[in-house]
Each structure stands twice: as structure tokens, then as C-alpha cells.
Motif scaffolding. Sequence first.
Motif, PDB file in Angstrom:
ATOM      1  N   ASN A 196       0.852  -1.189   0.000  1.00  0.00           N
ATOM      2  CA  ASN A 196       0.000   0.000   0.000  1.00  0.00           C
ATOM      3  C   ASN A 196       0.891   1.243   0.000  1.00  0.00           C
ATOM      4  N   PRO A 197       0.775   2.082  -1.052  1.00  0.00           N
ATOM      5  CA  PRO A 197       1.631   3.277  -1.129  1.00  0.00           C
ATOM      6  C   PRO A 197       1.580   4.146   0.118  1.00  0.00           C
ATOM      7  N   LYS A 198       0.400   4.221   0.744  1.00  0.00           N
ATOM      8  CA  LYS A 198       0.242   5.075   1.924  1.00  0.00           C
ATOM      9  C   LYS A 198       1.069   4.590   3.119  1.00  0.00           C
ATOM     10  N   GLU A 199       1.437   3.305   3.069  1.00  0.00           N
ATOM     11  CA  GLU A 199       2.171   2.728   4.203  1.00  0.00           C
ATOM     12  C   GLU A 199       3.675   2.954   4.112  1.00  0.00           C
ATOM     13  N   VAL A 200       4.161   3.270   2.902  1.00  0.00           N
ATOM     14  CA  VAL A 200       5.616   3.398   2.745  1.00  0.00           C
ATOM     15  C   VAL A 200       6.060   4.786   2.276  1.00  0.00           C
ATOM     16  N   LEU A 201       5.126   5.606   1.763  1.00  0.00           N
ATOM     17  CA  LEU A 201       5.483   6.917   1.237  1.00  0.00           C
ATOM     18  C   LEU A 201       4.598   8.008   1.834  1.00  0.00           C
ATOM     19  N   LYS A 202       5.012   9.263   1.647  1.00  0.00           N
ATOM     20  CA  LYS A 202       4.195  10.376   2.141  1.00  0.00           C
ATOM     21  C   LYS A 202       4.336  11.576   1.201  1.00  0.00           C
ATOM     22  N   VAL A 203       3.307  12.408   1.187  1.00  0.00           N
ATOM     23  CA  VAL A 203       3.280  13.605   0.340  1.00  0.00           C
ATOM     24  C   VAL A 203       4.442  14.527   0.723  1.00  0.00           C
ATOM     25  N   GLY A 204       5.110  15.066  -0.305  1.00  0.00           N
ATOM     26  CA  GLY A 204       6.240  15.962  -0.068  1.00  0.00           C
ATOM     27  C   GLY A 204       7.587  15.256  -0.044  1.00  0.00           C
ATOM     28  N   GLU A 205       7.567  13.927  -0.011  1.00  0.00           N
ATOM     29  CA  GLU A 205       8.814  13.162   0.035  1.00  0.00           C
ATOM     30  C   GLU A 205       9.482  13.154  -1.344  1.00  0.00           C
ATOM     31  N   GLU A 206      10.794  13.296  -1.364  1.00  0.00           N
ATOM     32  CA  GLU A 206      11.546  13.264  -2.617  1.00  0.00           C
ATOM     33  C   GLU A 206      12.052  11.840  -2.850  1.00  0.00           C
ATOM     34  N   ILE A 207      11.803  11.325  -4.043  1.00  0.00           N
ATOM     35  CA  ILE A 207      12.205   9.952  -4.361  1.00  0.00           C
ATOM     36  C   ILE A 207      12.867   9.890  -5.732  1.00  0.00           C
ATOM     37  N   LEU A 208      13.585   8.810  -5.967  1.00  0.00           N
ATOM     38  CA  LEU A 208      14.219   8.562  -7.254  1.00  0.00           C
ATOM     39  C   LEU A 208      13.316   7.630  -8.054  1.00  0.00           C
ATOM     40  N   VAL A 209      13.056   7.969  -9.318  1.00  0.00           N
ATOM     41  CA  VAL A 209      12.153   7.153 -10.149  1.00  0.00           C
ATOM     42  C   VAL A 209      12.792   6.849 -11.494  1.00  0.00           C
ATOM     43  N   TYR A 210      12.268   5.790 -12.106  1.00  0.00           N
ATOM     44  CA  TYR A 210      12.753   5.321 -13.402  1.00  0.00           C
ATOM     45  C   TYR A 210      11.660   5.595 -14.441  1.00  0.00           C
ATOM     46  N   ILE A 211      12.019   6.181 -15.601  1.00  0.00           N
ATOM     47  CA  ILE A 211      11.040   6.508 -16.645  1.00  0.00           C
ATOM     48  C   ILE A 211      10.720   5.252 -17.446  1.00  0.00           C
ATOM     49  N   LEU A 212       9.500   4.738 -17.291  1.00  0.00           N
ATOM     50  CA  LEU A 212       9.054   3.572 -18.062  1.00  0.00           C
ATOM     51  C   LEU A 212       8.519   4.004 -19.432  1.00  0.00           C
ATOM     52  N   GLU A 213       7.638   5.020 -19.446  1.00  0.00           N
ATOM     53  CA  GLU A 213       7.054   5.538 -20.681  1.00  0.00           C
ATOM     54  C   GLU A 213       6.880   7.044 -20.544  1.00  0.00           C
ATOM     55  N   ILE A 214       7.128   7.774 -21.660  1.00  0.00           N
ATOM     56  CA  ILE A 214       6.929   9.224 -21.648  1.00  0.00           C
ATOM     57  C   ILE A 214       5.442   9.557 -21.605  1.00  0.00           C
ATOM     58  N   ASN A 215       4.642   8.714 -22.282  1.00  0.00           N
ATOM     59  CA  ASN A 215       3.197   8.941 -22.325  1.00  0.00           C
ATOM     60  C   ASN A 215       2.500   7.601 -22.139  1.00  0.00           C
ATOM     61  N   ASP A 216       1.726   7.528 -21.063  1.00  0.00           N
ATOM     62  CA  ASP A 216       1.041   6.264 -20.771  1.00  0.00           C
ATOM     63  C   ASP A 216      -0.265   6.107 -21.543  1.00  0.00           C
ATOM     64  N   GLY A 217      -0.518   7.015 -22.486  1.00  0.00           N
ATOM     65  CA  GLY A 217      -1.765   6.973 -23.262  1.00  0.00           C
ATOM     66  C   GLY A 217      -2.762   7.999 -22.779  1.00  0.00           C
ATOM     67  N   GLU A 218      -2.521   8.526 -21.593  1.00  0.00           N
ATOM     68  CA  GLU A 218      -3.419   9.524 -21.023  1.00  0.00           C
ATOM     69  C   GLU A 218      -2.668  10.830 -20.738  1.00  0.00           C
ATOM     70  N   GLY A 219      -1.473  10.925 -21.317  1.00  0.00           N
ATOM     71  CA  GLY A 219      -0.698  12.153 -21.154  1.00  0.00           C
ATOM     72  C   GLY A 219       0.197  12.167 -19.934  1.00  0.00           C
ATOM     73  N   ASN A 220       0.196  11.094 -19.148  1.00  0.00           N
ATOM     74  CA  ASN A 220       1.045  11.018 -17.956  1.00  0.00           C
ATOM     75  C   ASN A 220       2.326  10.225 -18.242  1.00  0.00           C
ATOM     76  N   VAL A 221       3.355  10.547 -17.476  1.00  0.00           N
ATOM     77  CA  VAL A 221       4.609   9.802 -17.578  1.00  0.00           C
ATOM     78  C   VAL A 221       4.518   8.603 -16.640  1.00  0.00           C
ATOM     79  N   LEU A 222       4.778   7.419 -17.186  1.00  0.00           N
ATOM     80  CA  LEU A 222       4.708   6.203 -16.373  1.00  0.00           C
ATOM     81  C   LEU A 222       6.059   5.963 -15.690  1.00  0.00           C
ATOM     82  N   LEU A 223       6.030   5.828 -14.376  1.00  0.00           N
ATOM     83  CA  LEU A 223       7.259   5.722 -13.572  1.00  0.00           C
ATOM     84  C   LEU A 223       7.332   4.394 -12.812  1.00  0.00           C
ATOM     85  N   SER A 224       8.548   4.077 -12.361  1.00  0.00           N
ATOM     86  CA  SER A 224       8.774   2.892 -11.516  1.00  0.00           C
ATOM     87  C   SER A 224       9.787   3.235 -10.434  1.00  0.00           C
ATOM     88  N   LYS A 225       9.393   2.987  -9.196  1.00  0.00           N
ATOM     89  CA  LYS A 225      10.337   3.211  -8.093  1.00  0.00           C
ATOM     90  C   LYS A 225      11.234   1.997  -7.895  1.00  0.00           C
TER      91      LYS A 225
END
Length: 383
Positions: A65-94
Motif C-alpha cells: 500500500n503506497p500510503k504505508e511506505v510513502l508520504k506527500v512531499g517526500e523526494e524519491i528517485l524514479v525510473y522513466i518507463l514511458e513518456i506517455n502512458d496513453g493519457e498524457g502522464n509519464v509512467l514511472l517505476s520506483k
Amino acid sequence: MEEQKDVSMEEFMDSIDKSMKKIRKGDLVKGTIISLNDDEVLVNIGYMSDGIIPKEELSFEGEINPKEVLKVGEEILVYILEINDGEGNVLLSKKRADVVSNWNELEKSYNNKDVVTVKVKESVKGGALTYIKGIRAFIPISQLSIEFIKDTSTFIGEELKVRIIEFDREKERVVLSAKEIQMEEREKNKQKLWNTLKDGERRKGKVTKLMRYGAFVDLGGVEGLIHLNDLSWKRVNKPEEVVSVGDEVEVFIISSDKSKNRISLALKDVKDNPWENIDFNIGDVLEGKVVRILDFGAIVELTSGIEGLVHVSEISDERIFKPEEVLKIGDKAKVKVLDIDKEAQKMSLSIKSASNPYEEELKQYNDTEEGFTIGEMFKDLFK
């Protein structure tokens, strides 16, 4: 006027575009968590579109559950999976970002020859498996310890200090060595020990090896030898009569030579030296036991720790060439003390003189100053 507005708007959009990050698939970027729910995490990565991390891309440890391990305002490192997920968002992977980041850290540790601590997770053929920052690593059986290892399963759950000795990112191959660290620590302890060793002091150690001529004792990084004669004041034929491998012992430092890497030890207590308390004198006739036969005589034990040599010429009135013609080990024998050297811990004995303890006195009495006996001087009168 309208043309100026268009130019200004174009410049404005251009400046915004320039201010945005240029990202590509496979990049690692830093972002700040904007919002999160049970299924995904929204991240501002400084791009024109925010990035989304689906919960299945958070960790390799299964769905969390994302709420159990992360919090708003936290800075994290992410990996770019796709520039556009089909809905205009960048798909990421932690989770993939963590792996790439961890490989980078491992490579840095490998190049710097860093020491890291790991916990052994599994025993496999030829060694053991562990994980460093989630990356599987192999420890060959020859690199688990400086000691001989028969069963690697005994290491499961044990924490080890290791160094990366092989690193291949493409093949995802990481090989570790605990032995290398242990050897370095032993060398440090060895040098430290040499600097504190003093002849005549007591030290605790562990018996590591038995040889026909004595026993080796590890003093904590440096080994010393207890010679057979220094195991006990009593006669010792084999070291195993006194000690066994693995025994914890307290020894005396007889002498140490750092240049030759040599330490002589004694297990017998120097304060209990029986030669210091001999209660017999030259001329005494005593009973002893033959404990050793030599080419030139026999060793006779008089009391515990006290032995003397009966030279072959002092064994019998009859002429013999070898001690074994008359004696054998275990024989009881009466001996006369001819000489005692406490300092050298040596004693000369005679078996033939013990049968006539006054032989020496009679010989001296019968000798004249000129070297003639009384019988020779008055032989004519006797005729």
C-alpha cells in the motif's frame, strides 16, 4: 499589436519548454510526491506532465500500500518507463529506480574496495547466497572464512563483513569475500600483538595443531610453539598426552623473535621447576626408572621432572658397547649421583658405582701421591 502578443506568447511557451526537464525512457530522475492513494502515486518530476507510479512498480517485495511506505512531499528517485502512458502522464517505476541506483552504489563500492556487512540467506553448492541492497551476491566456500569450512549451512543467518571481489553489471554477477577482510583483521591483530609481547609473561591461547615435536598455540593472530620438553616437567612422548586441538591454555612466553616470526612457549609453570628443589646430593644412591635409551647411554628418571644420564661407561663393570645390552625402557635401576648442574638441568649418574657406593673413596685411598698403590709398594714383603 496582435502580432506582438503572438510573439510574446510564443516566447512564453518557449521559456516554459526550456524550463522543463528533457526526459527519455530509461532515465533516472528525482521527483516529489504530490499525492497518493491505495493504487498509485502522483509525482512531480519537473516535466510538463506529472508522473504516475502504479503500486506494482513500488517494490519487488510484492504489492504494498503506497500510503504505508510513502508520504506527500517526500523526494524519491524514479525510473522513466514511458513518456506517455496513453493519457498524457509519464509512467514511472520506483522499484526499477532502486535497482539501478543500487547497482550504481555496488559498482562504486567495488571500485573503492569498501567493506560492507551482509547476512547469509541461503546455502548453495559451492558457497552461500546473500543480498546487498536487494541484489543477489555469491560467496564461494573458499571465501567464507579463513578457517576450513565443511558445511556452508552453518553460516545461514550469520552477519559477515565482506568486500566485492568480482563485479559484472551486464551479467548481474556479484562475488563477495569475507576471507579477505578476516585476513586483513588478523594481520592488524598480529602486528598489535607483536608490539605487546613480552618474554616471561603469561598469555591465553588456543591449541591449533599437534606435531610430533610439540603443539602450536594461537595467541590471537600469532602462533607460538610449545616444544615437547616444555609441555610438562614430566617426560612427554607425544603432545596429545597433555593437550588436544581446541584446548584453551595459559602459556608462558619463553622467547619471541618478530623478524623470524617465531615464538617459543611453555605450558609447564616455570615457578614449579623441580630442579630448584632437588633434595639429594652428589654421592647419593637412589632408585630410578629407565625412560629412554640412547646410543651413548640411558636416561633415568629419579623423581617427577628430574632425569639424569647414565653414560654407557657407567652402566656395567663389564665392557659393553650399547646400553640395550644391559637395560631396557621401564627397568628399575639403582644409580649413584655423580654430578648435578641445576642451571643446565643436567645430572650424571652411574649404575655400576651404585653397587659399590664407596668405590671412588677406596680408589682415592689406595692411590699414593706418585700413583702407586699400597700393594705395589710392599709386594716384596708379601712374597
